[in-house]
Design an enzyme around this catalytic site. Sequence first.
Site, mmCIF file in Angstrom:
data_model
loop_
_atom_site.group_PDB
_atom_site.id
_atom_site.type_symbol
_atom_site.label_atom_id
_atom_site.label_comp_id
_atom_site.label_asym_id
_atom_site.label_seq_id
_atom_site.Cartn_x
_atom_site.Cartn_y
_atom_site.Cartn_z
ATOM 1 N N ASP A 41 -45.415 -3.579 35.956
ATOM 2 C CA ASP A 41 -45.238 -4.727 36.864
ATOM 3 C C ASP A 41 -43.786 -4.857 37.338
ATOM 4 O O ASP A 41 -43.424 -5.855 37.952
ATOM 5 C CB ASP A 41 -45.706 -6.031 36.192
ATOM 6 C CG ASP A 41 -44.871 -6.401 34.968
ATOM 7 O OD1 ASP A 41 -43.959 -5.631 34.609
ATOM 8 O OD2 ASP A 41 -45.145 -7.468 34.372
ATOM 9 N N GLU B 287 -40.118 -10.382 33.232
ATOM 10 C CA GLU B 287 -41.318 -10.260 34.053
ATOM 11 C C GLU B 287 -41.032 -10.709 35.488
ATOM 12 O O GLU B 287 -39.990 -11.303 35.760
ATOM 13 C CB GLU B 287 -42.430 -11.123 33.433
ATOM 14 C CG GLU B 287 -42.825 -10.710 32.010
ATOM 15 C CD GLU B 287 -43.614 -9.395 31.940
ATOM 16 O OE1 GLU B 287 -43.396 -8.491 32.777
ATOM 17 O OE2 GLU B 287 -44.447 -9.274 31.028
ATOM 18 N N HIS C 5 -41.082 -4.819 35.335
ATOM 19 C CA HIS C 5 -40.147 -5.477 34.410
ATOM 20 C C HIS C 5 -39.119 -4.504 33.822
ATOM 21 O O HIS C 5 -39.369 -3.313 33.697
ATOM 22 C CB HIS C 5 -40.879 -6.272 33.316
ATOM 23 C CG HIS C 5 -41.595 -5.486 32.257
ATOM 24 N ND1 HIS C 5 -42.799 -5.889 31.730
ATOM 25 C CD2 HIS C 5 -41.272 -4.351 31.601
ATOM 26 C CE1 HIS C 5 -43.173 -5.031 30.787
ATOM 27 N NE2 HIS C 5 -42.272 -4.086 30.691
ATOM 28 N N ASP D 250 -35.285 -6.049 23.603
ATOM 29 C CA ASP D 250 -36.283 -7.103 23.399
ATOM 30 C C ASP D 250 -36.988 -6.982 22.060
ATOM 31 O O ASP D 250 -36.873 -5.971 21.371
ATOM 32 C CB ASP D 250 -37.297 -7.100 24.561
ATOM 33 C CG ASP D 250 -37.742 -5.694 24.956
ATOM 34 O OD1 ASP D 250 -37.601 -4.777 24.134
ATOM 35 O OD2 ASP D 250 -38.223 -5.513 26.081
#
Length: 261
Positions: A136, A143, A138, A67
């Site tokens: 979270d 996400e 990810h 990313d």
Amino acid sequence: MEVIIRSSREEAEKMTAAMLATAVETKPGCVLGLATGRTMEAVYAELARLHRDKGLDFSQVCTFNLDEYIGLAPDDPNSYRYYMQEKLFDHINIDPQRTYLPDGLNKDIKQEGPHYEAQIRYRGGIDLQLLGIGEDGHIGFNEPLSSFASRTRDVTLTPETIAQNSPMFQRPEDMPRRAFTMGVGTILEARRIVMLVTGAGKARVLAAAVEGPLAAIVPASALQFHQNAVVIVDAAAASELRMQEYYRWGFENDPRWEGYR
Ligand code: GLP
């Protein structure tokens, strides 16, 4: 999926680096998928050491990062390109032409994902994908609710991710709200996956990803679909796993792990 519990963070990091090094030794022209974040810093330091002290050769290796933040230039100290140069690429003999990250400055937002995927295909697909996990759940920047079939694309980060990563920015308010990320479906196409998770702060999300139901609300749970995924954790991150004893037993008794014990 396999879970390997190492007693300390250092051992988990060393084992992860050793698996990457073995992949490079076994296939000098291998394609590695790379991750950023605090968890990976020691892994890259160890790979740099193996290059310096043992001559680990990266000259034919090709890398694709998961990313990049949208809007950050490669020379921005907060960009993932900058992170990779600083933590790894500047310390090994890798050909810069063989190191890929999404282009955070591409104004054609919808074109960047398909373009990145074409580059991955051109290089023959990813042999080994390194992953961390966000608080979270990810992977990359996929996400919660990212489709398990998602491809490389632009995404909006959750407030939780912004809270997790903005302290790394000199001015936390400068952290972009959007990023390009390989998709969950893209990640699942890697021939092999190694996820490294350390620290008590990740224990709950790790248990949800590994032992919980498959659910897009926990993107990392998609790894349960993969036929060749290994999750390396330290004792702190493992603390909420129900099957800890079985994982330890498996590691001790599987001949494939002999060289790593
Ligand atoms: C970042 C990256 C992920 C990384 C994760 C964990 O946001 N996009 O690829 O795995 O968050 O980061 P850390 O290792 O700092 O906890």
